[in-house]
Design a protein around this motif. Structure first.
Motif, PDB file in Angstrom:
ATOM      1  N   LYS A 413       0.823  -1.210   0.000  1.00  0.00           N
ATOM      2  CA  LYS A 413       0.000   0.000   0.000  1.00  0.00           C
ATOM      3  C   LYS A 413       0.858   1.261   0.000  1.00  0.00           C
ATOM      4  N   LEU A 414       2.033   1.192   0.630  1.00  0.00           N
ATOM      5  CA  LEU A 414       2.930   2.346   0.720  1.00  0.00           C
ATOM      6  C   LEU A 414       3.861   2.479  -0.481  1.00  0.00           C
ATOM      7  N   LEU A 420       9.095   3.592  -2.188  1.00  0.00           N
ATOM      8  CA  LEU A 420       8.340   3.519  -0.942  1.00  0.00           C
ATOM      9  C   LEU A 420       8.144   4.926  -0.382  1.00  0.00           C
ATOM     10  N   TYR A 421       6.892   5.289  -0.132  1.00  0.00           N
ATOM     11  CA  TYR A 421       6.613   6.581   0.503  1.00  0.00           C
ATOM     12  C   TYR A 421       7.181   6.595   1.925  1.00  0.00           C
ATOM     13  N   GLN A 422       7.660   7.776   2.356  1.00  0.00           N
ATOM     14  CA  GLN A 422       8.191   7.897   3.713  1.00  0.00           C
ATOM     15  C   GLN A 422       7.098   7.759   4.768  1.00  0.00           C
ATOM     16  N   HIS A 423       6.015   8.521   4.582  1.00  0.00           N
ATOM     17  CA  HIS A 423       5.052   8.697   5.663  1.00  0.00           C
ATOM     18  C   HIS A 423       3.645   8.303   5.244  1.00  0.00           C
ATOM     19  N   ALA A 424       2.810   8.138   6.256  1.00  0.00           N
ATOM     20  CA  ALA A 424       1.398   7.827   6.023  1.00  0.00           C
ATOM     21  C   ALA A 424       0.558   8.550   7.064  1.00  0.00           C
ATOM     22  N   ARG A 425      -0.654   8.923   6.686  1.00  0.00           N
ATOM     23  CA  ARG A 425      -1.671   9.352   7.637  1.00  0.00           C
ATOM     24  C   ARG A 425      -2.528   8.115   7.924  1.00  0.00           C
ATOM     25  N   PHE A 426      -2.397   7.598   9.113  1.00  0.00           N
ATOM     26  CA  PHE A 426      -2.918   6.272   9.449  1.00  0.00           C
ATOM     27  C   PHE A 426      -2.318   5.276   8.457  1.00  0.00           C
ATOM     28  N   THR A 427      -3.109   4.692   7.545  1.00  0.00           N
ATOM     29  CA  THR A 427      -2.533   3.765   6.563  1.00  0.00           C
ATOM     30  C   THR A 427      -2.464   4.368   5.171  1.00  0.00           C
ATOM     31  N   ILE A 428      -2.869   5.643   5.026  1.00  0.00           N
ATOM     32  CA  ILE A 428      -2.950   6.273   3.707  1.00  0.00           C
ATOM     33  C   ILE A 428      -1.614   6.940   3.374  1.00  0.00           C
ATOM     34  N   PRO A 429      -0.971   6.571   2.264  1.00  0.00           N
ATOM     35  CA  PRO A 429       0.302   7.191   1.913  1.00  0.00           C
ATOM     36  C   PRO A 429       0.196   8.717   1.876  1.00  0.00           C
ATOM     37  N   ASN A 430       1.187   9.383   2.466  1.00  0.00           N
ATOM     38  CA  ASN A 430       1.232  10.841   2.517  1.00  0.00           C
ATOM     39  C   ASN A 430       2.219  11.324   1.448  1.00  0.00           C
ATOM     40  N   ARG A 431       1.682  11.814   0.350  1.00  0.00           N
ATOM     41  CA  ARG A 431       2.540  12.187  -0.781  1.00  0.00           C
ATOM     42  C   ARG A 431       3.336  13.468  -0.519  1.00  0.00           C
ATOM     43  N   GLU A 432       2.913  14.253   0.469  1.00  0.00           N
ATOM     44  CA  GLU A 432       3.559  15.546   0.726  1.00  0.00           C
ATOM     45  C   GLU A 432       5.057  15.391   0.967  1.00  0.00           C
ATOM     46  N   ASN A 440      13.957   3.263   1.409  1.00  0.00           N
ATOM     47  CA  ASN A 440      14.028   2.296   0.304  1.00  0.00           C
ATOM     48  C   ASN A 440      15.205   1.344   0.482  1.00  0.00           C
ATOM     49  N   ALA A 441      16.292   1.812   1.094  1.00  0.00           N
ATOM     50  CA  ALA A 441      17.405   0.911   1.401  1.00  0.00           C
ATOM     51  C   ALA A 441      16.987  -0.098   2.466  1.00  0.00           C
ATOM     52  N   ARG A 442      16.277   0.374   3.503  1.00  0.00           N
ATOM     53  CA  ARG A 442      15.733  -0.561   4.501  1.00  0.00           C
ATOM     54  C   ARG A 442      14.843  -1.607   3.826  1.00  0.00           C
ATOM     55  N   ALA A 443      14.041  -1.129   2.867  1.00  0.00           N
ATOM     56  CA  ALA A 443      13.108  -2.034   2.191  1.00  0.00           C
ATOM     57  C   ALA A 443      13.841  -3.084   1.367  1.00  0.00           C
ATOM     58  N   ASN A 485      11.168  14.345  -3.910  1.00  0.00           N
ATOM     59  CA  ASN A 485       9.806  14.856  -3.880  1.00  0.00           C
ATOM     60  C   ASN A 485       8.862  13.899  -4.610  1.00  0.00           C
ATOM     61  N   PHE A 486       7.557  14.102  -4.415  1.00  0.00           N
ATOM     62  CA  PHE A 486       6.583  13.249  -5.079  1.00  0.00           C
ATOM     63  C   PHE A 486       6.685  13.343  -6.600  1.00  0.00           C
TER      64      PHE A 486
END
Length: 789
Positions: A413-414, A420-432, A440-443, A485-486
């Motif tokens: 989902k992220l 991989l998006y950095q952040h999420a609002r609850f489970t929703i990816p935060n594109r900001e 991404n290295a961790r991933a 950036n996004f």
């Protein structure tokens, strides 16, 4: 068995529509047994799951090969299904665990008696395979082997009692002895002499030997046609694609055999296979390895009365004895050609081979084999199996039941096509906030570990996305950009970061456990480009780099430049430690901040890699100091990021980050590896339990519904957001726990063996030397077993 009653038999095996020989064998066995039972037989199948296939009756339960808990659940399912008997179709490579050892976990829990059919018996097994076979036989009421050599090997190599062994040949289709002309017409082969090889294609089949023999055969009989029938073996297709088939096709062209060789690249259904067999004049198995105890394809050929030419592997030596076929040396194209030309030119010889083979096969047709199995299955008395009423071992309990199953749901989902998006609002990816190389290295590290344990297609897809991102983050001079950036533009003048070290760690993780050898050259080039910047890193970046370099040396232990850089980096951490430690403060800095455990973790690993006692001393001192400040005797309470912990000041309790728990889990595993102190494994599990609620607030951070992890433990509860760092921290920690309890399994087995001095001596003598290599010239036993399947 009283007349009119029904015998319920569970078959543990692969099963159609999966395309493999054991699946076909099991299907044929069930059909023939049902015919012999005349309505008194109810088959159920517990199959090894294949992602590509959906199963119908009689499949009732599916096991994922490398998911240990599935084996326990399958045992419970069988026990609650009022089963009379369990029939196992055994091949080492079919089941998960070391040498397929997860199967024994299932069998030990069963209440019904077990009859196991062995499709492979190894003559010189490595210790893991030897133990796996002994466990299998110990948990089986009877073991079935398909030829006399198998009986001898079980007695002499594994010390299995003759009373436990049953000899039941491989079943073959009950086909008439026919003239091939009618069937040749079906395929447009009128007037051609036909030679057939069929089965799943891999390099062990020796097809190239037969192709090299073809020019001499064509010269003797220009009407000859060689048919290679069968798709590429799924495991070969997964790792190497169609490279072997393409090389054979090129050989056909180079030898000018286009009019004399046909490849049918598909898995044929039973009726079509029978038609091909009936159309063939000569059947050939030019296999390269002698170590093959059974061959369904050769059994079929003998049973249908083909004139057979084969190399002398174990199954062929028995099936083709007494003039039922011709044996030629393995890899000898000249002898192969001579044998086939002789058969084609001598009708008397041709029909003599056919008749002897067909007559021999009458005793092995599936209807007859079904009767033999039904007699075995319907025995009036089986011994009562009493399973011990004991709790599971620590390894079974912790790795199988008390931890969640690794899931890619939230990670997917992220993730988008960029990364991989950095952040999420609850489970929703935060594109900001876009993406960062750090995550991404961790991933990449997480997916490399995940794919090594659960080789799923989706994990490999995600792995490629994350690896692509970090490859793109590398500048031409080897430095690393972190924030994107996004809109896919890199952030200019970004703050200092540790992404460089994490990228080297990710590259190293790929080199140590590559999903495919093809990845190694790609990441090695990038690693080598960046290595000159290691000494410029801050302590944590240095620690990440150390872990990457140690992984690099797992693949290339002789890399001198990497060893030098590793020594310099580890020396730098030791110097940092010595300059900042005090009697009451054994640490690298005058403050405990974020990802603290990675510093001793890196020195534990460097100390083992370079065999440096000083690194290990510092690592253990720092590890114990960190534990004294984060473990309260009951659960872990990590350093909070709302103030950290400066020497002489009060430790911040909140906000505690998931990164700290994952880092502690990995540090404690490294501590165990360096010291063999079981205390560290116990603490490792307690560190992981922080995710599940063993923390200051007794609240789980892992969300069992979304499969994500909350971003932190705060004074008022959990941070409801579930971003990349937290979710990856949980996954890496979970995978590390699963790995560790594989070690516990082995330790327990070793402890049991130590109670028997003879077994200790045997294990010492047979202990294999593990060589990490990407060479394909020498094959491991597991690879050899996979090919035999």
């Amino acid at each position: 068995m009283p007349k009119g009653s029904t015998k319920k038999v569970v078959f543990i095996s692969s099963f159609p529509p999966r395309k493999c020989g054991i699946a076909t064998f099991t299907s044929d066995l069930i059909k023939s047994t049902a015919l012999a039972a005349k309505g008194e037989f109810e088959p159920l199948v517990v199959t090894m799951r294949s992602e590509e296939h959906k199963y119908d009756d009689p499949v009732k339960f599916e096991i994922r090969q490398n998911v240990k808990s599935d084996y326990i659940c399958a045992a419970d399912y069988i026990n609650f299904s009022h089963i009379d008997l369990v029939s196992v179709q055994h091949e080492f490579g079919l089941f998960g665990g070391d040498a397929g050892s997860y199967l024994s976990l299932l069998l030990k829990r069963l209440k019904a008696p077990v009859i196991t059919t062995l499709h492979t018996v190894l003559d010189d097994p490595a210790p893991a395979y030897h133990k796996s076979m002994l466990d299998l036989c110990e948990n089986s009421y009877r073991v079935v082997t398909m030829n006399e050599r198998g009986v001898t090997m079980l007695r002499d190599i594994y010390a299995i009692s003759s009373r436990k062994i049953e000899l039941i040949p491989h079943g073959i289709p009950d086909l008439p002895f026919v003239d091939s002309s009618y069937y040749k017409h079906k395929f447009g082969f009128d007037g051609r002499r036909t030679i057939l090889t069929f089965g799943l294609l891999n390099k062990n089949k020796g097809i190239e030997v037969m192709l090299k023999a073809m020019p001499a055969i064509v010269e003797a009989d220009p009407a000859v046609m060689y048919i290679v029938l069968g798709m590429t073996h799924p495991s070969v297709l997964k790792h190497d694609g169609e490279s072997y088939r393409f090389s054979l096709q090129h050989m056909v062209k180079d030898l000018g055999l286009q009019d004399h060789v046909i490849f049918h690249n598909r898995f044929v259904v039973e009726e079509e296979l029978h038609n091909f067999l009936c159309a063939a004049d000569i059947y050939v198995t030019p296999y390269l390895s002698a170590e093959q105890l059974t061959s369904g394809t050769l059994s079929f050929a003998v049973g249908t009365g083909k004139a057979v030419v084969s190399t002398p592997y174990w199954a062929a030596e028995e099936l083709l004895a007494d003039g039922r076929g011709v044996l030629v040396p393995s890899g000898d194209s000249k002898k192969t050609a001579e044998a086939i030309v002789e058969i084609l030119s001598d009708d008397s010889r041709f029909y003599s081979l056919r008749r002897r083979a067909y007559d021999y096969g009458r005793s092995r047709t599936w209807p007859r084999i079904g009767q033999v199995y039904w007699k075995l299955f319907s025995a009036k008395r089986f011994p009562v199996r009493i399973t011990a009423k004991t709790s599971l071992s620590a390894a079974e309990t912790i790795s199988s039941i008390e931890v969640p199953e690794p899931s890619l749901v939230h990670l997917k989902k992220l993730t988008d096509d960029t990364g991989l998006y950095q952040h999420a609002r609850f489970t929703i990816p935060n594109r900001e906030f876009g993406y960062c190389t750090d995550d991404n290295a961790r991933a990449v590290i997480a997916m490399a570990k995940y794919y090594a344990q659960y080789p799923e297609r989706e994990a490999l897809r995600l792995f490629d996305v994350y690896l692509s991102f970090i490859l793109h983050s590398q500048n031409s001079d080897g430095t690393i950009r972190n924030l994107m950036n996004f809109d896919r533009s890199w952030v200019e003048d970004e703050p200092m970061h540790d992404a460089f070290g994490r990228v080297l760690w990710a590259f190293g993780a790929v080199m140590a456990t590559p999903p495919s050898p093809s990845y190694i050259s790609i990441v090695k080039d990038c690693f080598d480009k960046s290595i000159g910047h290691v000494q410029r890193q801050f302590p944590r970046g240095m620690a990440y780099s150390i872990l990457g370099m140690c992984d690099y040396l797992r693949q290339f232990p002789g890399a001198s430049d990497i060893k030098r850089q590793l020594g310099l980096a580890a020396d730098g951490l030791v110097t940092q430690y010595e300059e900042n430690k005090y009697p009451d403060w054994q640490w690298f800095e005058d403050v405990l901040t974020y990802d603290n455990a990675v510093l001793p973790h890196a020195l534990f690993v460097a100390g083992q890699t370079l065999e440096n006692k000083e690194y290990l001393r510092v690592a253990q001192e720092a590890c114990e100091f960190l534990l004294s400040n984060t473990y309260n005797g009951e659960h872990f309470s990590f350093i909070g990021c709302k103030g950290w912990y400066e020497r002489g000041q009060t430790k911040a309790t909140f906000d505690q980050q998931p990164l700290e728990a994952a880092s502690a889990v990995m540090m404690l595993r490294a501590a165990y590896d360096a010291t063999q102190d079981n205390r560290f494994l116990t603490l490792q599990r307690k560190a992981f339990d922080w995710f599940l609620g063993a923390n200051d607030l007794h609240i789980p951070l892992y969300d069992f519904r979304t499969k994500g992890c909350h971003d932190g433990l705060m004074a008022g509860g959990v941070n409801t957001n579930q971003g990349a760092e937290s979710t990856l921290s949980f996954m890496v920690g979970l995978l590390a726990i699963v790995e560790s309890y594989a070690i516990v399994d082995k330790a327990q087995a070793s402890k049991r063996a130590s109670q028997d001095p003879a077994k200790v001596i045997e294990q010492t003598i047979k202990k294999p030397v593990r060589v990490k290599s990407i060479s394909t010239k020498g094959k491991s036993q597991s690879k050899r077993v996979e090919e035999l399947a």
